[in-house]
Enzyme design. Structure first.
Site, PDB file in Angstrom:
ATOM      1  CB  CYS A   8      -0.902   0.028   1.237  1.00 47.82           C
ATOM      2  SG  CYS A   8      -1.966  -1.413   1.424  1.00 47.82           S
ATOM      3  N   GLY A  36      -0.520   0.463  -4.931  1.00 49.84           N
ATOM      4  CA  GLY A  36      -1.822  -0.137  -4.669  1.00 49.84           C
ATOM      5  C   GLY A  36      -2.846   0.342  -5.676  1.00 49.84           C
ATOM      6  CG  ASN A 111       3.142   0.168   3.125  1.00 50.05           C
ATOM      7  OD1 ASN A 111       4.222   0.674   2.820  1.00 50.05           O
ATOM      8  ND2 ASN A 111       2.753  -0.995   2.647  1.00 50.05           N
ATOM      9  N   GLY A 112       1.821  -2.378   5.219  1.00 50.69           N
ATOM     10  CA  GLY A 112       2.544  -3.477   5.845  1.00 50.69           C
ATOM     11  C   GLY A 112       1.609  -4.604   6.225  1.00 50.69           C
ATOM     12  CB  CYS A 249      10.678  -5.073   1.919  1.00 45.14           C
ATOM     13  SG  CYS A 249      10.266  -6.101   0.488  1.00 45.14           S
ATOM     14  CE1 TYR A 255       7.000  -5.072 -10.515  1.00 43.35           C
ATOM     15  CE2 TYR A 255       5.978  -5.480  -8.395  1.00 43.35           C
ATOM     16  CZ  TYR A 255       5.864  -5.280  -9.754  1.00 43.35           C
ATOM     17  OH  TYR A 255       4.644  -5.280 -10.357  1.00 43.35           O
ATOM     18  CB  SER A 296      10.540  -3.134 -11.932  1.00 43.11           C
ATOM     19  OG  SER A 296       9.817  -4.268 -12.354  1.00 43.11           O
ATOM     20  CG  ASP A 358      10.596  -9.477 -15.660  1.00 43.55           C
ATOM     21  OD1 ASP A 358      10.431  -8.394 -15.077  1.00 43.55           O
ATOM     22  OD2 ASP A 358       9.654 -10.197 -16.041  1.00 43.55           O
ATOM     23  CG  ASP A 359      10.423  -7.493 -11.424  1.00 43.91           C
ATOM     24  OD1 ASP A 359       9.822  -8.357 -10.773  1.00 43.91           O
ATOM     25  OD2 ASP A 359       9.864  -6.812 -12.308  1.00 43.91           O
ATOM     26  CB  CYS A 395       6.520 -12.108   1.879  1.00 44.70           C
ATOM     27  SG  CYS A 395       6.650 -10.480   2.659  1.00 44.70           S
ATOM     28  CB  CYS A 445      13.496  -8.173   5.036  1.00 41.32           C
ATOM     29  SG  CYS A 445      12.592  -9.735   5.243  1.00 41.32           S
TER      30      CYS A 445
END
Length: 476
Positions: A8, A36, A111-112, A249, A255, A296, A358-359, A395, A445
């Site tokens: 988000c 988002g 967000n999270g 993260c 990305y 990305s 690509d990512d 995740c 992370c």
């Protein structure tokens, strides 16, 4: 890019005098739209009177000029763009969440993803709490309100709530008189501060949102920090800072974030270019062109090109009016979405040996379709390079990867994956190089790549775990 969902975006603004902050918030959310695409909302605070405008869809679809005008003027506004990592995309889950309690109102943007949300919600329900949404964000709101009634100060309440919350949370909150921002002690998700020339104070998920509203970057909110703005004064509570090792993260750099953003002191664009250079060193290829998958993969492709000496080319045309592929809920819709979103430039790729950047590869389905399009456009060889390690673990911190059985790397070797998606060779970024992508950020992370979880792993971590709980209760 296949099957990975974002989290988000949050935005908040404080003004000394009443102003049309809804419009400013709108611009900020527009800049954060990539974080988002399911819903958007703004709450404007006019001397404790909260006015909300929320809806399903993109920012430009939810807000009309009339809708923004109806918000009126105020001294605080908070906004949110959402991709649901806990709870579905139903209207009841759209943020900001507005809570009415004995001492006034509170609007919360999150967000999270909490790792102990299920336990906290069970505890609160046993004490008589009634939940109106199926999000972990409402759990956060409940705990903050309870601490607010006990302690009096909103910033003290947020700080006390942090003693109970586990997992990832970057928060922007409006009380009747204050704008609050908080970031979990691990710093899983980004959050920054800015200031406009006329003195408006801003909080946002990324610096690109500050740029969008003409605000200068001030600093990042530190992991574990609670920042309160009241009457123009900035009050910082760092009592939770330094209690955990930093774990931003790493996929924010690979990305999620916009390339023009700077997260915790590290340019996203430079981090991606660094990934491409690492790939060129670890996985060289004999090729005519380096091509990136928009968006990305583009910076990483530039990095690969520079490090390898192979010319960079724009190999795809992207339909700018189509959202990210994974917004389609069904697999067949995702695959069809690739045709709508991307189209190879035949004159560029025909007869060429390509290095395709690509990512990530999640399930492999969207990636395979992209490869097929390049083959149909006449590409002679395709050597794919991925600017992330293989996904092998779910995740729990705000990225929608909670089904290990759907991750292609859990069931196939690199050679097998190359055969499945139809490339001549395949190379992933190593874990060591991943850790070196953002040397200035303080720590990342890498749990989804097998790097170990920074927190306890929740027993119930599915995206719709609260809907499933309600369904089981009804059946019982």
């Amino acid at each position: 890019m296949s099957g990975l969902h974002e989290e988000c975006g949050v935005f908040g603004v404080w003004s000394e005098t009443p102003a049309a902050l809804g419009t400013l918030c709108y611009y900020g959310l527009y800049a954060l739209q990539h974080r988002g695409q399911e819903s958007a909302g703004i709450v404007l605070n006019d001397d404790g009177l909260f006015t909300a405008h929320k809806g399903l869809g993109l920012v430009g679809e939810v807000f009309s000029p009339q809708g923004l005008g109806d918000l009126g003027k105020g001294t605080i506004a908070v906004g949110h763009v959402r991709y649901a990592t806990t709870g579905s995309d139903s209207k009841r889950n759209i943020q900001p969440l507005v809570i009415n309690h004995r001492k006034g109102h509170m609007a919360l943007c999150h967000n999270g993803n909490l790792t102990n949300a299920r336990d906290l919600r069970d505890e609160l329900e046993e004490q008589g709490a009634v939940f109106h949404t199926t999000t972990d964000s409402e759990v956060i709101a409940y705990i903050i309100v309870r601490e607010r009634l006990r302690l009096g100060s909103i910033e003290a309440a947020v700080s006390a709530a942090m003693d109970r919350l586990e997992g990832a949370y970057s928060l922007v909150i409006s009380s009747p008189t204050k704008l609050i921002a908080a970031r979990d002690p691990h710093g899983f998700r980004p959050l920054c501060m800015g200031k406009t020339a006329d003195g408006k104070q801003i909080f946002a998920s990324e610096t690109c949102a500050l740029d969008a509203v003409g605000a200068a970057f001030v600093r990042d909110v530190e992991p574990g920090e609670v920042v309160a703005i009241s009457d123009g004064d900035v009050i910082s509570d760092r009592s939770h800072c330094g209690k955990q090792k930093k774990h931003l993260c790493v996929f924010e750099y690979i990305y999620f974030a916009r390339p023009d953003s700077v997260l915790d002191g590290q340019s996203v664009s430079l981090a991606r270019q660094r990934a491409g250079a690492f790939l060129a060193r670890a996985h060289p290829a004999k090729a005519d062109l380096v091509v990136g998958v928009p968006d990305s993969g583009l910076d990483a492709a530039i990095g690969y090109s520079r490090a390898s000496g192979i010319p960079y080319a724009i190999g795809f045309t992207k339909n700018k009016y189509i959202g990210r592929t994974f917004i389609a809920p069904m697999q067949e819709m995702r695959e069809a979405g690739v045709n709508l979103k991307l189209n190879p430039i035949r004159s560029v790729v025909k007869g060429k040996r390509l290095v395709l950047i690509d990512d990530s590869i999640v399930r492999g389905t969207t990636c395979r379709r992209t490869i097929e399009m390049l083959r149909q456009a006449g590409a002679r060889e395709i050597h794919m390079r991925v600017s992330a390690p293989p996904f092998i673990a779910p995740c729990f911190y705000g990225t929608d990867i909670d089904s290990p059985e759907n991750l292609i790397a859990n069931h196939h070797t690199v050679k097998e994956i190359a055969d499945i998606i139809g490339v001549d060779s395949l190379g992933y970024l190593s874990m060591d190089d991943t850790l070196a992508l953002a040397p200035d950020c303080g720590g990342v992370c890498t749990a989804c790549f097998g790097g170990g979880y920074p927190t306890a792993v929740p027993e119930f971590g599915a995206k719709r775990r609260f809907e499933e709980k309600i369904h089981r209760k009804k059946e019982g």
